[in-house]
Design an enzyme around this catalytic site. Structure first.
Site, PDB file in Angstrom:
ATOM      1  N   ASP A   1       0.865  -1.178   0.000  1.00 12.39           N
ATOM      2  CA  ASP A   1       0.000   0.000   0.000  1.00 12.39           C
ATOM      3  C   ASP A   1       0.912   1.241   0.000  1.00 12.39           C
ATOM      4  O   ASP A   1       2.136   1.139   0.076  1.00 12.39           O
ATOM      5  CB  ASP A   1      -0.955  -0.023   1.205  1.00 12.39           C
ATOM      6  CG  ASP A   1      -2.173   0.880   0.969  1.00 12.39           C
ATOM      7  OD1 ASP A   1      -2.139   1.685   0.013  1.00 12.39           O
ATOM      8  OD2 ASP A   1      -3.149   0.799   1.735  1.00 12.39           O
TER       9      ASP A   1
HETATM   10  C1  BGC Z   1      -4.926   3.375   0.355  1.00 14.36           C
HETATM   11  C2  BGC Z   1      -5.196   2.382  -0.745  1.00 14.36           C
HETATM   12  C3  BGC Z   1      -5.048   3.023  -2.087  1.00 14.36           C
HETATM   13  C4  BGC Z   1      -3.675   3.645  -2.194  1.00 14.36           C
HETATM   14  C5  BGC Z   1      -3.380   4.283  -3.529  1.00 14.36           C
HETATM   15  C6  BGC Z   1      -3.658   4.164   0.131  1.00 14.36           C
HETATM   16  O1  BGC Z   1      -3.549   5.216   1.018  1.00 14.36           O
HETATM   17  O2  BGC Z   1      -4.864   2.698   1.583  1.00 14.36           O
HETATM   18  O3  BGC Z   1      -6.478   1.842  -0.596  1.00 14.36           O
HETATM   19  O4  BGC Z   1      -5.247   2.089  -3.099  1.00 14.36           O
HETATM   20  O5  BGC Z   1      -3.559   4.647  -1.184  1.00 14.36           O
HETATM   21  O6  BGC Z   1      -4.081   5.425  -3.729  1.00 14.36           O
END
Ligand code: BGC
Length: 762
Positions: free
Chosen positions: A287
């Site tokens: 993530d």
């Molecule tokens: C979130 C994810 C997301 C990623 C990319 C993160 O902060 O937890 O769900 O896909 O950002 O934007």
């Protein structure tokens, strides 16, 4: 020694290999192509493929990579995200395939969560349709639009089970139940990826956040999770596994730790379970800054955590650049071996192969498609219909709904004229100015047959700072500087002229979603004051409730005659709300999360275990039984609950037999009658209880559901097959199977109001 090939040699080699037959040594074509590419790459270039920087907009943290174009040229980027439009994506792809030495195309990711420009309801709302075909179609349209804008990879579905509505991201998932969650996970993967990832209108799906992210302690985002393996396997892991079974191309590791080891570097999770047990063959991405955040977890410096992540089975690093900047050193120091990097790189290249990017890196860069396939009339119509299916009618005293399209309707509330808030959280491609507000929707629906009068009535929250946090990312509610009393008085003057009051109240779009946890789950007090004042007029009050999570609605259930929960319905929400309020669509949504009486009951969910001192059917309060002094164990609304404008009656349960063995099945049916005067759809739910097990089993578990449409006066027989698979669970040693004994069986309209029967498994 590496053989250097000419400028266009790589690309040519891919194409030639991709088209030539037969494959040597029985290896499949993908392996042949990827082997050939890997054979031409330096170690630095392989590490570059593991790097996923954000291209800029919509970040959820610090932007840690600058000078992206230069990095692409230097072979230090495997993919990009947060970039859209064919022109922008083509420009970046061009650098990769024309200027980098290896000419390897980039993969382009984006959070296409609930639609693209045609925005569908937030996932929690979508799940309340209980219609997997409809959900699959919404993902299909999202993929179609995103791919027409150059994108080929989405960070969706989010399948984290959550039983704690304090956690703002409960809005992004399908609620509390693993069986329903698994069915929806599969539908979404099918919708995004279609039957053929090589088509130009399908995109790779990324199931997230693996794993257990929805069980964050205290409902505070990014917080620690800790649970038994028994609970993980039975209650939290099934939707991720379902996505893998459906062929999801990628998996995102979650921010939280599991058993004291951050998921991003948890080898048990990323390799033992995901790859060895479940047979996942795609790639795993972290993530956002998930790799570098492990330092804050107390897991080591950037080099250490990066090496641990790779060793655990992580293939791509979103934003941290930990893998990019430290793996070379770790190889030199013997902390990891080159083969591990090659393996991760192979998985990233395989994803690109599966998407057909080696055949045509510009496959998703077609200007004509962008012009015709995005936010078009048919996609918006589908979004409107889907939104209406997601609404849940929680109360409808005296059949106040549906409203007539005549007389005067007072539309009041901070969410009534709030275009920017219609789409809800994670709608990064939405065109806010073209979303349909409730005010527009109602006005359009009544035309000149009725009069709509409007007043804001109150701000979202008396506290300006809270309102600001709740309306980020361009979702302003245009705060009114007048006092609460002035706003209320204006609303009351408007209400006086009306026959009925529609109050559009609740949460703003960014009160749920990432980093939007709450400890108070009530409608903000200033809005409650408004509702109280409106009720005092004595006119019928219809709450059109916006929310991204289960709220505490005890007072509302006791005092407000009508409550229609509309979540955040997407770009067409205003029209869909009008469709339901006026009865052009009969509501059929059912809750996929339990609505508690207060925050102190949390976590509260229907599939609980019995204690040794259950209250069971005894009356609350009982000393020395498992209950509270101050509030009963009941929810305000149980899982599966939702009303209709018509009335459904269930017959007793009929069974083909009352005993089965493991090779057998029992057919279970009920006659469902629509005894009301309107056509409508009902979600028939089947639950079981395994009365005795080698590990204890929940008091109820969903094991089947069917959404059926019945004309007024019609009766249909609804049949389910109870199979051994449905009776199976993970035991203490994590083996999966059923156990002989007595079962209870329940069929009904929600997890509380059911018909009962019993059967035996021999
Ligand atoms: C979130 C994810 C997301 C990623 C990319 C993160 O902060 O937890 O769900 O896909 O950002 O934007």
């Amino acid at each position: 020694m590496k053989i250097r090939i000419g400028l266009f040699g790589f690309l040519l080699a891919f194409i030639v290999l991709a088209c030539s037959k037969p494959t040597p040594n029985g290896r499949d074509r993908m392996t042949v192509v990827v082997d050939s590419v890997l054979g031409q790459m330096t170690l630095e270039e392989k590490i570059g493929q593991l790097n996923l920087p954000s291209a800029g907009a919509f970040t959820t943290g610090a932007v840690e990579s600058s000078d992206i174009a230069k990095k692409i040229e230097e072979g230090k980027v495997g993919g990009l995200f947060n970039i859209k439009t064919v022109a922008n994506i083509r420009e970046m792809q061009k650098i990769a395939v024309e200027k980098s030495r290896t000419k390897i195309p980039l993969i382009f990711g984006m959070d296409v969560i609930h639609g693209y420009q045609s925005v569908f309801p937030i996932p929690l709302g979508l799940s309340c349709s209980w219609d997997t075909k409809l959900i699959e179609r919404s993902a299909r349209i999202a993929a179609q639009e995103a791919s027409a804008d150059g994108i080929n990879w989405t960070f969706s579905p989010m399948v984290d089970i959550s039983r704690d509505p304090r956690w703002g991201r409960i809005s992004e998932g399908s609620g509390e139940d693993p069986f329903l969650g698994a069915a929806i996970a599969k539908a979404m993967v099918r919708g995004f990826q279609g039957n053929d990832l090589k088509a130009n209108n399908t995109i790779m799906s990324c199931v997230k956040h693996y794993a257990l992210y929805g069980a964050a302690e205290s409902g505070r985002d990014y917080n620690t999770t800790d649970m038994s393996r028994h609970r993980m396997y039975n209650e939290y892991l099934p939707p991720y596994k379902a996505a893998v079974d459906a062929g999801v191309g990628s998996v995102m590791a979650s921010f939280n730790e599991i058993d004291g080891v951050p998921a991003t570097a948890n080898k048990w999770l990323l390799t033992d379970v995901l790859r060895k047990e479940w047979g996942f063959t795609g790639f795993v991405v972290s993530d956002y800054t998930g790799v570098s955040e492990m330092s804050a977890h107390g897991f080591g410096d950037l080099q250490t955590v990066s090496a641990k992540a790779l060793d655990a089975g992580l293939d791509m690093d979103m934003v941290s650049e930990g893998l990019l900047t430290t793996l070379m050193k770790s190889v030199k120091e013997g902390k990891i071996i080159e083969e591990q990097i090659t393996q991760a790189c192979r998985r990233v290249l395989e994803a690109k192969y599966k998407l057909g990017l080696f055949d045509d890196p510009y496959k998703y860069c077609n200007d004509d498609r962008a012009r015709t396939e995005i936010f078009n009339t048919s996609n918006r119509a589908e979004a409107r219909n889907t939104a209406a299916q997601s609404f849940v009618l929680l109360k409808n005293k005296d059949q106040i709904l549906p409203l007539l399209k005549k007389g005067t309707i007072a539309l009041i509330g901070p969410l009534a004229d709030a275009k920017e808030n219609m789409t809800g959280t994670w709608s990064v491609a939405a065109r806010f100015s073209e979303s349909i507000s409730v005010r527009e929707g109602l006005q359009k629906a009544v035309g000149s047959n009725a009069k709509i009068v409007y007043a804001k009535g109150s701000n979202l929250d008396a506290d300006e700072a809270i309102e600001e946090r709740a309306t980020m990312f361009g979702k302003s509610l245009h705060r009114d500087q007048r006092s609460a009393e002035q706003l209320r008085n204006e609303a009351l003057a408007i209400a006086k002229q009306a026959d009925v009051i529609v109050a559009a109240v609740g949460e703003a779009a960014e009160m749920s979603g990432e980093s939007s946890s709450r400890t108070n789950l009530e409608i903000p007090e200033v809005q409650i004051e408004l509702i109280k004042a409106l009720l005092k007029t004595g006119k019928p009050v219809v709450l059109v409730l916006f929310t991204g999570r289960p709220l505490v609605l005890k007072w509302e259930q006791d005092n407000v005659p009508v409550i229609l929960n509309v979540w955040f319905g997407g770009s067409e929400a205003g029209d869909a709300i009008a469709d339901v309020l006026f009865g052009d669509v009969n509501p059929s949504g059912k809750l996929t999360t339990t609505f508690p009486q207060n925050v102190g009951q949390l976590p509260l969910y229907y599939a609980q275990k019995s204690t040794g001192r259950p209250l069971a059917d005894a009356k609350w309060f009982q000393k020395f039984l498992s209950n509270y002094l101050d509030v009963s164990n009941d929810p305000v609304y149980p899982f599966g609950f939702g009303l209709s404008y018509t009335k459904f009656v269930y017959s007793e349960i009929k069974m083909s037999k009352v005993e089965m063995n493991t090779a057998d099945s029992i057919s279970v049916s009920v006659d469902l009658s629509n005894v009301g005067t309107r056509d409508g759809a009902e979600v028939v739910q089947l639950y079981i209880r395994d009365l005795v097990g080698s590990v204890t089993r929940p008091v109820k578990e969903l094991k089947g559901f069917q959404k059926v449409f019945l004309k007024a006066g019609e009766t249909k027989t609804i049949t389910f097959q109870l199979t051994n698979e449905l009776l199976s669970f993970y035991r203490h040693d994590l083996s999966f199977g059923s156990e002989p004994g007595e079962f209870q069986l329940f069929v009904g309209a929600n997890s509380r109001d059911v018909k009962q029967s019993r059967f035996t498994l021999r």
